[in-house]
Design a protein around this motif. Structure first.
Motif, PDB file in Angstrom:
ATOM      1  N   ILE A 283      30.815 -14.646 -44.163  1.00  0.00           N
ATOM      2  CA  ILE A 283      29.379 -14.946 -44.223  1.00  0.00           C
ATOM      3  C   ILE A 283      28.769 -14.912 -42.827  1.00  0.00           C
ATOM      4  O   ILE A 283      27.716 -14.314 -42.603  1.00  0.00           O
ATOM      5  CB  ILE A 283      29.144 -16.322 -44.881  1.00  0.00           C
ATOM      6  CG1 ILE A 283      29.484 -16.242 -46.375  1.00  0.00           C
ATOM      7  CG2 ILE A 283      27.705 -16.792 -44.687  1.00  0.00           C
ATOM      8  CD1 ILE A 283      29.459 -17.571 -47.080  1.00  0.00           C
ATOM      9  N   PHE A 284      29.456 -15.523 -41.856  1.00  0.00           N
ATOM     10  CA  PHE A 284      28.864 -15.575 -40.522  1.00  0.00           C
ATOM     11  C   PHE A 284      28.918 -14.225 -39.813  1.00  0.00           C
ATOM     12  O   PHE A 284      28.026 -13.908 -39.025  1.00  0.00           O
ATOM     13  CB  PHE A 284      29.515 -16.685 -39.689  1.00  0.00           C
ATOM     14  CG  PHE A 284      28.837 -18.005 -39.899  1.00  0.00           C
ATOM     15  CD1 PHE A 284      27.763 -18.384 -39.103  1.00  0.00           C
ATOM     16  CD2 PHE A 284      29.216 -18.843 -40.937  1.00  0.00           C
ATOM     17  CE1 PHE A 284      27.108 -19.582 -39.320  1.00  0.00           C
ATOM     18  CE2 PHE A 284      28.568 -20.047 -41.156  1.00  0.00           C
ATOM     19  CZ  PHE A 284      27.508 -20.413 -40.349  1.00  0.00           C
ATOM     20  N   LEU A 285      29.944 -13.425 -40.102  1.00  0.00           N
ATOM     21  CA  LEU A 285      29.947 -12.079 -39.512  1.00  0.00           C
ATOM     22  C   LEU A 285      28.762 -11.281 -40.052  1.00  0.00           C
ATOM     23  O   LEU A 285      28.042 -10.604 -39.309  1.00  0.00           O
ATOM     24  CB  LEU A 285      31.264 -11.368 -39.819  1.00  0.00           C
ATOM     25  CG  LEU A 285      32.456 -11.860 -38.982  1.00  0.00           C
ATOM     26  CD1 LEU A 285      33.755 -11.223 -39.462  1.00  0.00           C
ATOM     27  CD2 LEU A 285      32.235 -11.553 -37.505  1.00  0.00           C
ATOM     28  N   LEU A 286      28.536 -11.366 -41.354  1.00  0.00           N
ATOM     29  CA  LEU A 286      27.382 -10.681 -41.934  1.00  0.00           C
ATOM     30  C   LEU A 286      26.091 -11.212 -41.311  1.00  0.00           C
ATOM     31  O   LEU A 286      25.188 -10.450 -40.951  1.00  0.00           O
ATOM     32  CB  LEU A 286      27.350 -10.894 -43.452  1.00  0.00           C
ATOM     33  CG  LEU A 286      28.356 -10.069 -44.254  1.00  0.00           C
ATOM     34  CD1 LEU A 286      28.466 -10.584 -45.678  1.00  0.00           C
ATOM     35  CD2 LEU A 286      27.947  -8.602 -44.262  1.00  0.00           C
ATOM     36  N   ALA A 287      26.020 -12.551 -41.184  1.00  0.00           N
ATOM     37  CA  ALA A 287      24.804 -13.163 -40.645  1.00  0.00           C
ATOM     38  C   ALA A 287      24.548 -12.693 -39.224  1.00  0.00           C
ATOM     39  O   ALA A 287      23.404 -12.595 -38.786  1.00  0.00           O
ATOM     40  CB  ALA A 287      24.930 -14.680 -40.682  1.00  0.00           C
ATOM     41  N   GLY A 288      25.614 -12.400 -38.494  1.00  0.00           N
ATOM     42  CA  GLY A 288      25.439 -11.952 -37.122  1.00  0.00           C
ATOM     43  C   GLY A 288      25.047 -10.494 -37.035  1.00  0.00           C
ATOM     44  O   GLY A 288      24.200 -10.119 -36.230  1.00  0.00           O
ATOM     45  N   PHE A 289      25.651  -9.674 -37.892  1.00  0.00           N
ATOM     46  CA  PHE A 289      25.505  -8.229 -37.686  1.00  0.00           C
ATOM     47  C   PHE A 289      24.604  -7.533 -38.692  1.00  0.00           C
ATOM     48  O   PHE A 289      24.135  -6.435 -38.432  1.00  0.00           O
ATOM     49  CB  PHE A 289      26.885  -7.572 -37.696  1.00  0.00           C
ATOM     50  CG  PHE A 289      27.701  -7.942 -36.494  1.00  0.00           C
ATOM     51  CD1 PHE A 289      27.422  -7.351 -35.261  1.00  0.00           C
ATOM     52  CD2 PHE A 289      28.696  -8.894 -36.567  1.00  0.00           C
ATOM     53  CE1 PHE A 289      28.153  -7.704 -34.143  1.00  0.00           C
ATOM     54  CE2 PHE A 289      29.425  -9.252 -35.458  1.00  0.00           C
ATOM     55  CZ  PHE A 289      29.156  -8.661 -34.233  1.00  0.00           C
ATOM     56  N   VAL A 290      24.392  -8.120 -39.849  1.00  0.00           N
ATOM     57  CA  VAL A 290      23.585  -7.415 -40.845  1.00  0.00           C
ATOM     58  C   VAL A 290      22.319  -8.215 -41.114  1.00  0.00           C
ATOM     59  O   VAL A 290      22.363  -9.289 -41.701  1.00  0.00           O
ATOM     60  CB  VAL A 290      24.368  -7.194 -42.156  1.00  0.00           C
ATOM     61  CG1 VAL A 290      23.617  -6.245 -43.051  1.00  0.00           C
ATOM     62  CG2 VAL A 290      25.752  -6.670 -41.861  1.00  0.00           C
ATOM     63  N   GLN A 291      21.211  -7.664 -40.662  1.00  0.00           N
ATOM     64  CA  GLN A 291      19.942  -8.368 -40.809  1.00  0.00           C
ATOM     65  C   GLN A 291      19.591  -8.549 -42.279  1.00  0.00           C
ATOM     66  O   GLN A 291      19.826  -7.655 -43.099  1.00  0.00           O
ATOM     67  CB  GLN A 291      18.846  -7.557 -40.132  1.00  0.00           C
ATOM     68  CG  GLN A 291      17.523  -8.275 -40.110  1.00  0.00           C
ATOM     69  CD  GLN A 291      16.464  -7.410 -39.441  1.00  0.00           C
ATOM     70  OE1 GLN A 291      16.110  -6.362 -39.942  1.00  0.00           O
ATOM     71  NE2 GLN A 291      15.996  -7.861 -38.301  1.00  0.00           N
ATOM     72  N   ILE A 292      19.049  -9.685 -42.601  1.00  0.00           N
ATOM     73  CA  ILE A 292      18.643  -9.911 -43.982  1.00  0.00           C
ATOM     74  C   ILE A 292      17.331 -10.669 -44.038  1.00  0.00           C
ATOM     75  O   ILE A 292      17.103 -11.588 -43.267  1.00  0.00           O
ATOM     76  CB  ILE A 292      19.754 -10.651 -44.764  1.00  0.00           C
ATOM     77  CG1 ILE A 292      19.388 -10.712 -46.236  1.00  0.00           C
ATOM     78  CG2 ILE A 292      20.025 -12.028 -44.220  1.00  0.00           C
ATOM     79  CD1 ILE A 292      20.569 -10.853 -47.137  1.00  0.00           C
ATOM     80  N   ASN A 293      16.468 -10.217 -44.927  1.00  0.00           N
ATOM     81  CA  ASN A 293      15.168 -10.836 -45.133  1.00  0.00           C
ATOM     82  C   ASN A 293      14.405 -11.089 -43.833  1.00  0.00           C
ATOM     83  O   ASN A 293      14.066 -12.225 -43.510  1.00  0.00           O
ATOM     84  CB  ASN A 293      15.339 -12.156 -45.905  1.00  0.00           C
ATOM     85  CG  ASN A 293      14.090 -12.510 -46.692  1.00  0.00           C
ATOM     86  OD1 ASN A 293      13.260 -11.638 -46.958  1.00  0.00           O
ATOM     87  ND2 ASN A 293      13.939 -13.762 -47.059  1.00  0.00           N
ATOM     88  N   PRO A 294      14.107 -10.004 -43.077  1.00  0.00           N
ATOM     89  CA  PRO A 294      13.349 -10.170 -41.834  1.00  0.00           C
ATOM     90  C   PRO A 294      11.871 -10.402 -42.143  1.00  0.00           C
ATOM     91  O   PRO A 294      11.056  -9.473 -42.118  1.00  0.00           O
ATOM     92  CB  PRO A 294      13.553  -8.828 -41.112  1.00  0.00           C
ATOM     93  CG  PRO A 294      13.807  -7.844 -42.209  1.00  0.00           C
ATOM     94  CD  PRO A 294      14.396  -8.599 -43.363  1.00  0.00           C
ATOM     95  N   VAL A 295      11.516 -11.639 -42.464  1.00  0.00           N
ATOM     96  CA  VAL A 295      10.172 -11.927 -42.976  1.00  0.00           C
ATOM     97  C   VAL A 295       9.084 -11.616 -41.950  1.00  0.00           C
ATOM     98  O   VAL A 295       7.937 -11.398 -42.318  1.00  0.00           O
ATOM     99  CB  VAL A 295      10.045 -13.395 -43.428  1.00  0.00           C
ATOM    100  CG1 VAL A 295      10.836 -13.630 -44.683  1.00  0.00           C
ATOM    101  CG2 VAL A 295      10.488 -14.337 -42.343  1.00  0.00           C
ATOM    102  N   TRP A 296       9.470 -11.591 -40.657  1.00  0.00           N
ATOM    103  CA  TRP A 296       8.458 -11.277 -39.651  1.00  0.00           C
ATOM    104  C   TRP A 296       7.996  -9.833 -39.764  1.00  0.00           C
ATOM    105  O   TRP A 296       6.902  -9.494 -39.347  1.00  0.00           O
ATOM    106  CB  TRP A 296       8.977 -11.584 -38.252  1.00  0.00           C
ATOM    107  CG  TRP A 296      10.278 -10.898 -37.935  1.00  0.00           C
ATOM    108  CD1 TRP A 296      10.434  -9.681 -37.349  1.00  0.00           C
ATOM    109  CD2 TRP A 296      11.588 -11.396 -38.207  1.00  0.00           C
ATOM    110  NE1 TRP A 296      11.776  -9.381 -37.246  1.00  0.00           N
ATOM    111  CE2 TRP A 296      12.507 -10.411 -37.762  1.00  0.00           C
ATOM    112  CE3 TRP A 296      12.087 -12.567 -38.778  1.00  0.00           C
ATOM    113  CZ2 TRP A 296      13.878 -10.562 -37.879  1.00  0.00           C
ATOM    114  CZ3 TRP A 296      13.459 -12.713 -38.886  1.00  0.00           C
ATOM    115  CH2 TRP A 296      14.336 -11.727 -38.436  1.00  0.00           C
TER     116      TRP A 296
END
Ligand code: HEM
Ligand code: FES
Lengths: 521, 335
Positions: A283-296
């Motif tokens: 989960i944390f590797l994904l969180a670091g490398f794969v962007q998700i839900n870039p609401v900005w």
């Protein structure tokens, strides 16, 4: 290997351990219970890990979620983006947005490690839902829902629904363009319910869409109500599982009345802890490398804009797909109307869910099997059930695909309309074809191999220098190691209701006569 | 094999109780008697065990380094990729080490035990529970009047305590059919400026809002300059457009999709079709905005517009007042 010192050390350790357990026992009388916990046997199969993965990602969700809640502001109050300190996300400067959206931007750019916690939370949710789907499929295809485990099937389905809603409410909290669009569609679906729809939406939203009541209410539901329900139901789920003992696949030495596996303490417990760490790692590797839900990038929600390619998270894609594919029917008469979104948005999922809730009892009728089971079915042994499962998975996949029709159309350079028309036919034909293929495949597989509890038991046979033999490998030392199919309460009789076993029977009988090597003579 | 015998003399030697069988019960024939679950993978192989220990230590060293890295990343401004890498390695090292420890150096051999109870109680217990319940149920059954009354009172009280729910939102009423448009309300752009017909070029399209309440979510409306395109005008809609040079000119159409309320915002100038990006309902603007593809089953309503004394575009009336269909998706009492 054990020397005298080692044995003395072990005795010492035992005394020390007793000092601890006795202290507790004198207060709670807990020793008998604790022994049964530590000694509990858990069968081992990779597919039993899937439920555990769901649980592990839930723990990551809860921890990251608490962190995010410390920074999130559940308010629809309109503000103009101008963070007071720290980093500023330039493209949004001067834009009007809700305080909720601004706080999410703030978590992403101004809270150190805020972004990774946000992304970990979102990835954990996606993995959680994926694990729940696989877990459910494993339960279905192996017949683990049969008596006595119907209650856990029901609790599981409730969990699945609440968990999907929990995901949706979380997805809606940032109040960005994508989630706002999702809420708009849900509003219309609820509004379309006959008789009570308008009352319901006015109660939920505190009036007309979008209003200012919803975001704080979503927050309460997402942070408190649903988590409470999930934790409560999951506790029941696991307590029942514990009490009933886990099912197992048929295999050498396994019967309906015994259980084979390793004990919880220490090996199983350490492995489970290790698995939790590995799930967190992914989960944390994904969180670091794969962007998700870039609401900005999506921007704040405005009721009059929408971006193309608006999709919900994948686990709700099938419902979105159904809404897209449903024909343009509406019923209007006597001044009343049942609007289009009601049918694909609520009626269809409601019917499918109803069938799923009823499945353990439908299954009993189909197989005329009302008895309790602890040994699982292999999917091939129940072609009809497996066929139904394959049809359901196919329908689910096609509907999920329909949710991405515009993306598919863009990438394949075909017209959007062509894909929708093709999918309209496919969702009818696909499940039928899948059923037939799965059914035939099961029959075929039954013919080519024989049931594990009928297969010859054995491993490698060694001959010792003095002429004796011993076996190493897949063998167990019991009086009944070549359990025939008709042994006592075990698998077999009573499951021939639909005559599916017809073709496989003869072949298996001849295989059965392969002599089983036995140990030590 | 001598090891095993030695090992059995540790205090943890097994006795039959541990296989889930009451010592008083006859031994079931599907549970083998001579099981040993104290064995572990590298038992009797000190070299292998040492190697296993080193592997585990290596895994946990990764966790150690990654944790230090995490601190550095935090101080350095929390780069997301590096943070993810450190978190991932820290968790991963811990997990791999634990699993190796369990697999290589912990006893965990498969054993076979009785399932014991089969999720069914004895006949005596089943009778007992029914009798215990009966202790209360019998006296209740002797008072049918009280039972019925309790049911009725409970129902009424249940309804009464549902009232707090009524406070959650207003009663749905006429405003279901209404938008913020009305006679003489000016159409303004996103930043609040009113518009003159001349500002909209042929085939131009503009989202406008009622000046009196621009944020009303049902009100967003599209102004489309159709130029000389052939626009269907049924008798009741005559005069709803702003003709330019005697041609069709500007029409105003609700932007709220009649399917599920998304803004129908993709306009194809060649075919004069409006597409809603949510579920791709397609509306034919020249033919009463009727749906020609997708799940929507009703046309987008048209807003009657005119030009006021200052030359700005205004509404002649609200959508429904003008006799058109109400805006947005359907609901039960809409008809
Ligand atoms: C919040 C989501 C859920 C979690 C965390 C969860 C967790 C678990 C765990 C850890 C197990 C034991 C290991 C295993 O068999 O995989 C289990 C067993 C079980 N689950 Fe779930 N579960 C969830 C949802 C569901 C759903 C959606 C269903 C089915 C509709 C379901 C039905 C069952 C059944 C029948 C068992 C007993 C299996 C057996 O003994 O073979 N669960 N659950
Ligand atoms: S909301 Fe426009 S097509 Fe569904």
């Amino acid at each position: 290997m054990s020397t005298t010192e080692e044995r003395i050390a072990a005795q010492k350790r035992l005394r020390a351990t007793r000092a601890g357990t006795d202290t507790i026992d004198e207060r709670l009388g807990s020793s008998k219970f604790l022994t049964s916990v530590l000694d509990k046997i858990f069968p081992d199969h990779w597919s039993f890990m899937v439920g555990e993965i769901a649980m592990d990602s839930l723990i990551v969700l809860i921890i990251t979620g608490i962190y995010l809640a410390l920074f999130y502001v559940p308010s629809s109050k309109e503000v103009v983006y101008a963070p007071t300190s720290g980093h500023v996300y330039i493209p949004l400067v001067g834009q009007k947005m809700s305080e909720a959206y601004q706080s999410v931007i703030n978590i992403s750019f101004n809270v150190r490690f805020g972004l990774i916690m946000r992304q970990a939370h979102h990835w954990a949710a996606l993995i959680f839902l994926a694990a729940v789907f696989f877990h459910m499929a494993r339960i279905f295809f192996t017949g683990a829902f049969r008596k006595p485990r119907e209650i856990n099937w029901i609790i599981g389905l409730l969990l699945w629904q609440i968990v999907a809603l929990e995901g949706f409410t979380g997805y809606s909290l940032p109040d960005d363009l994508l989630s706002g669009t999702g809420l708009r569609v849900i509003y219309s679906i609820i509004e379309s319910i006959p008789f009570v729809g308008t009352w319901l939406v006015y109660a939920l939203w505190g009036g007309r869409f979008p209003g200012t009541s919803l975001i704080p209410r979503l927050f309460v539901v997402h942070e408190f109500l649903f988590p409470l329900l999930i934790i409560g139901l999951l506790t029941a789920h696991l307590m029942i599982l514990w009490h009933q003992k886990h099912t197992d696949f048929p295999g050498p030495g396994k019967t309906e009345t015994n259980i084979r596996g390793s004990r919880i303490w220490p090996q199983y417990a350490l492995k489970a802890g290790g698995l939790m760490m590995l799930v967190s790692s992914v989960i944390f590797l994904l969180a670091g490398f794969v962007q998700i839900n870039p609401v900005w990038i999506y921007g704040p929600y405005q009721p009059y804009t929408v971006s193309a390619g608006a999709q919900p998270d994948w686990y709700l894609g099938w419902q979105d797909g159904a809404v897209r594919l449903w024909p343009h029917w509406e019923f209007r008469s006597f001044g009343h109307e049942i609007a289009n979104p009601f049918f694909p948005g609520l009626l269809l999922p409601g019917i499918l869910l109803g069938i799923m809730f009823a499945w353990p009892w439908i299954d009993k009728k189909i197989y005329k099997d009302y008895r309790a089971h602890n040994l699982l079915d292999r999917p091939r042994d129940k072609p009809f059930r497996t066929g139904v499962g394959a049809a359901a998975v196919t329908l689910f996949s096609l509907l999920t695909m329909a949710s991405g029709t515009d993306i598919i159309a863009n990438n394949l350079h075909v017209s959007y309309e062509a894909i929708v028309v093709a999918l309209d036919y496919l969702v009818i034909i696909g499940p039928v074809v899948a059923f037939i293929i799965a059914y035939k495949a099961c029959q075929r597989l039954q013919e080519v191999d024989f049931h594990p509890i009928q297969r010859p038991v054995g491993g490698v046979i060694y001959r010792t220098p003095d002429g004796g033999y011993h076996t190493v490998g897949d063998v167990h030392h019991g009086p009944s190691h070549d359990v025939p199919a008709d042994a006592g309460a075990s698998h077999g009789s009573g499951e021939h209701g639909s005559g599916e076993h017809g073709s496989g029977g003869a072949g298996r009988d001849s295989e059965k006569s392969v002599p089983a090597p036995s140990a030590g003579d | 094999m001598t090891d095993t015998i030695d090992e059995k003399q540790t205090p943890f030697a097994r006795n039959p109780r541990h296989f889930g069988i009451d010592p008083g019960e006859p031994w079931p024939d599907d549970v083998p008697m001579d099981q040993d679950d104290t064995r572990w993978r590298y038992q009797g192989d000190p070299k292998g065990a040492k190697k296993a220990e080193r592997r585990i230590a290596a895994a946990w060293t990764v966790t150690l380094l990654a944790s230090i890295g995490l601190a550095a990343v935090y101080v350095d401004g929390a780069n997301n990729q590096l943070a993810g890498l450190c978190w991932g390695l820290a968790f991963g090292g811990l997990g791999v080490g634990l699993i190796l420890w369990a697999r290589d150096l912990m006893p965990g051999h498969d054993v076979i035990a009785s399932r014991g109870h089969h999720n069914v109680s004895s006949e005596a217990d089943r009778i007992a529970v029914a009798e215990s319940l009966g202790r209360g149920l019998d006296p209740m059954a002797r008072r049918p009047f009280l039972l019925k009354m309790l049911g009725a009172v409970g129902g009424v009280f249940g309804l009464a305590i549902a009232f707090p729910i009524a406070s959650l939102g207003p009663r749905p009423h006429r405003n279901l059919y209404q938008t913020a448009w009305g006679k003489g309300v000016r159409a303004v752009t996103q930043d609040g400026t009113p518009i003159r017909p001349s500002e909209l070029p042929v085939n131009g399209i503009l989202t406008v809002f009622p000046e009196t309440n621009p944020s009303d979510a049902l009100s967003p409306t599209l102004l489309i300059n159709l130029g000389d395109a052939d626009y269907d005008t049924p008798p009741e809609r005559v005069g709803w457009n702003i003709p330019i040079d005697g041609k069709t000119g500007i029409v105003a159409i609700s932007k709220i999709c009649t399917h599920a309320g998304c803004p129908a915002s993709l306009y194809n100038v060649v075919t004069h079709q409006l597409v809603c990006p949510c579920h791709y309902s397609t509306f034919d603007v020249l033919h009463l905005c009727q749906p020609i593809f997708g799940p929507a089953s009703r046309g987008l309503p048209q807003l009657p517009i005119a030009v006021d004394a200052q030359g700005f575009i205004v509404a002649q009336a609200d959508y429904s007042r003008a006799g058109g269909a109400p805006v947005g998706p359907g609901f039960w009492n809409r008809g």
